[in-house]
Scaffold this active site. Structure first.
Site, PDB file in Angstrom:
ATOM      1  N   SER A 273      17.788  11.754  12.869  1.00 16.43           N
ATOM      2  CA  SER A 273      18.781  11.825  13.949  1.00 16.43           C
ATOM      3  C   SER A 273      19.904  10.828  13.691  1.00 16.43           C
ATOM      4  CB  SER A 273      18.119  11.501  15.289  1.00 16.43           C
ATOM      5  OG  SER A 273      17.708  10.147  15.293  1.00 16.43           O
ATOM      6  N   PHE A 274      19.551   9.737  12.974  1.00 18.71           N
ATOM      7  CA  PHE A 274      20.422   8.576  12.816  1.00 18.71           C
ATOM      8  C   PHE A 274      20.821   8.014  14.187  1.00 18.71           C
ATOM      9  CE2 PHE A 274      20.871  10.843   8.744  1.00 18.71           C
ATOM     10  CZ  PHE A 274      20.375   9.858   7.911  1.00 18.71           C
ATOM     11  N   GLN A 275      19.981   8.352  15.186  1.00 17.70           N
ATOM     12  CA  GLN A 275      20.129   7.779  16.545  1.00 17.70           C
ATOM     13  C   GLN A 275      18.776   7.271  17.025  1.00 17.70           C
ATOM     14  OE1 GLN A 275      21.909  10.535  19.476  1.00 17.70           O
ATOM     15  NE2 GLN A 275      22.299  11.884  17.761  1.00 17.70           N
TER      16      GLN A 275
ATOM     17  N   GLY B  84       8.171  10.644  11.074  1.00 18.91           N
ATOM     18  CA  GLY B  84       8.880  10.740  12.352  1.00 18.91           C
ATOM     19  C   GLY B  84       8.181  10.043  13.499  1.00 18.91           C
TER      20      GLY B  84
ATOM     21  N   GLY C 141      12.719  11.512   8.512  1.00 18.60           N
ATOM     22  CA  GLY C 141      12.668  10.205   9.161  1.00 18.60           C
ATOM     23  C   GLY C 141      12.891   9.149   8.086  1.00 18.60           C
TER      24      GLY C 141
ATOM     25  N   GLU D 109      12.562  13.639   2.728  1.00 18.92           N
ATOM     26  CA  GLU D 109      11.994  12.621   3.623  1.00 18.92           C
ATOM     27  C   GLU D 109      12.466  12.952   5.030  1.00 18.92           C
ATOM     28  OE1 GLU D 109      13.074   8.574   2.813  1.00 18.92           O
ATOM     29  OE2 GLU D 109      11.646   7.776   4.269  1.00 18.92           O
TER      30      GLU D 109
ATOM     31  N   ASP E 229       0.836  -1.209   0.000  1.00 22.84           N
ATOM     32  CA  ASP E 229       0.000   0.000   0.000  1.00 22.84           C
ATOM     33  C   ASP E 229       0.868   1.256   0.000  1.00 22.84           C
ATOM     34  OD1 ASP E 229      -2.486  -1.266   0.022  1.00 22.84           O
ATOM     35  OD2 ASP E 229      -2.536  -1.399   2.210  1.00 22.84           O
TER      36      ASP E 229
ATOM     37  N   ASP F  19       3.127   9.309   7.127  1.00 23.92           N
ATOM     38  CA  ASP F  19       3.019   7.915   7.551  1.00 23.92           C
ATOM     39  C   ASP F  19       2.438   7.881   8.969  1.00 23.92           C
ATOM     40  OD1 ASP F  19       3.147   5.204   7.406  1.00 23.92           O
ATOM     41  OD2 ASP F  19       5.304   5.051   7.690  1.00 23.92           O
TER      42      ASP F  19
END
Ligand SMILES: C[S@@+](CC[C@H](N)C(=O)[O-])C[C@H]1O[C@@H](n2cnc3c(N)ncnc32)[C@H](O)[C@@H]1O
Length: 226
Positions: free
Chosen positions: A84-86, A149, A56, A54, A31, A175
């Site tokens: 954040s890549f954290q 996010g 997140g 984008e 979807d 999302d």
């Protein structure tokens, strides 16, 4: 710019679609891939100006889909990703759920690996908390934004920074925007996302809940042409 012919394009998209479902099923499904494809194709067809972003991106699954869709349409605009890549920040009471700090963490190297698998140009990556990066880092004009996010505060700052930059005809897909009245099968996993949208846009909201064959929670906002 070169455009891939129709049969070759369908073959590439089919291969990447299958691979994403197999390797990145935790964040993408048929979807989601269907709606993002429809939106990117519309934006290119209608010549909506601006960047693709984008907020997140996690391991870069949807980023790759956006890149391949653009490439096969001969559109070489870069995709900008913010993360954040954290992993996730702290949840707040508006989220109505508690997620551990740092859940969904993936590093920039994972995004690079996702793109390397398909020999595609990686996105422009802007690491850091949205609260610190979006105001300065977002492009001035946005044609398409994928807002993912998960949380109330992350969605709130994403809307504040993206909506005023949206080009006429430009779109945001949100999302986890769950509206059980519009889609009774939808799963309300992150209630803070719709809450942030309703507060930002007011009710009745211009955000449309997109239909899905499964339990899709997806919202779409299109900036009016005038
Ligand atoms: C569900 S994942 C994204 C999945 C990705 N869009 C996909 O389709 O594959 C959520 C991501 O948002 C990021 N995130 C959430 N809130 C954030 C914030 N306030 N600042 C920076 N990154 C954030 C997390 O690090 C995580 O990678």
């Amino acid at each position: 710019m070169t455009t891939t012919d129709t049969a070759a394009r369908e073959e590439i998209l089919g291969d990447v679609h299958q691979w994403l479902l197999r390797e990145h099923g935790e964040t993408v499904d048929p979807d989601r891939l269907h709606h993002v494809r429809a939106e990117i194709e519309r934006i290119v067809r209608e010549g909506v100006p601006g960047a693709l972003v984008e907020l997140g991106c996690f391991r870069g699954a949807m980023t790759l889909w956006i890149r391949v869709l653009l490439d096969t349409l001969g559109d070489d605009r870069p995709v900008h990703v913010f993360d954040s890549f954290q992993g996730l920040p702290d949840t707040t009471e508006e989220d109505e759920i508690v997620m551990p700090l740092g859940a969904m963490a993936a590093g920039m190297a994972e995004v690079e690996a996702t793109f390397a698998t398909w020999g595609r140009t990686p996105p422009l990556m802007c690491p850091g908390w949205f609260e610190d990066t979006l105001a300065e880092g977002l492009p001035e004009s946005i044609a398409f934004g994928y807002l993912d996010g998960d949380l109330y505060t992350s969605t709130q700052v994403s809307l504040v920074e993206c909506v005023p930059r949206l080009a006429p005809g430009g779109a945001l897909i949100l999302d986890d925007y769950a509206d059980p009245e519009a889609n009774p099968r939808t799963i309300v996993k992150f209630p803070g996302v719709k809450r942030a949208c309703d507060e930002y846009f007011g009710v009745p909201s211009p955000v449309e809940a997109l239909p899905g064959k499964g339990d899709l929670a997806y919202g779409r906002y299109v900036r009016p042409l005038r």
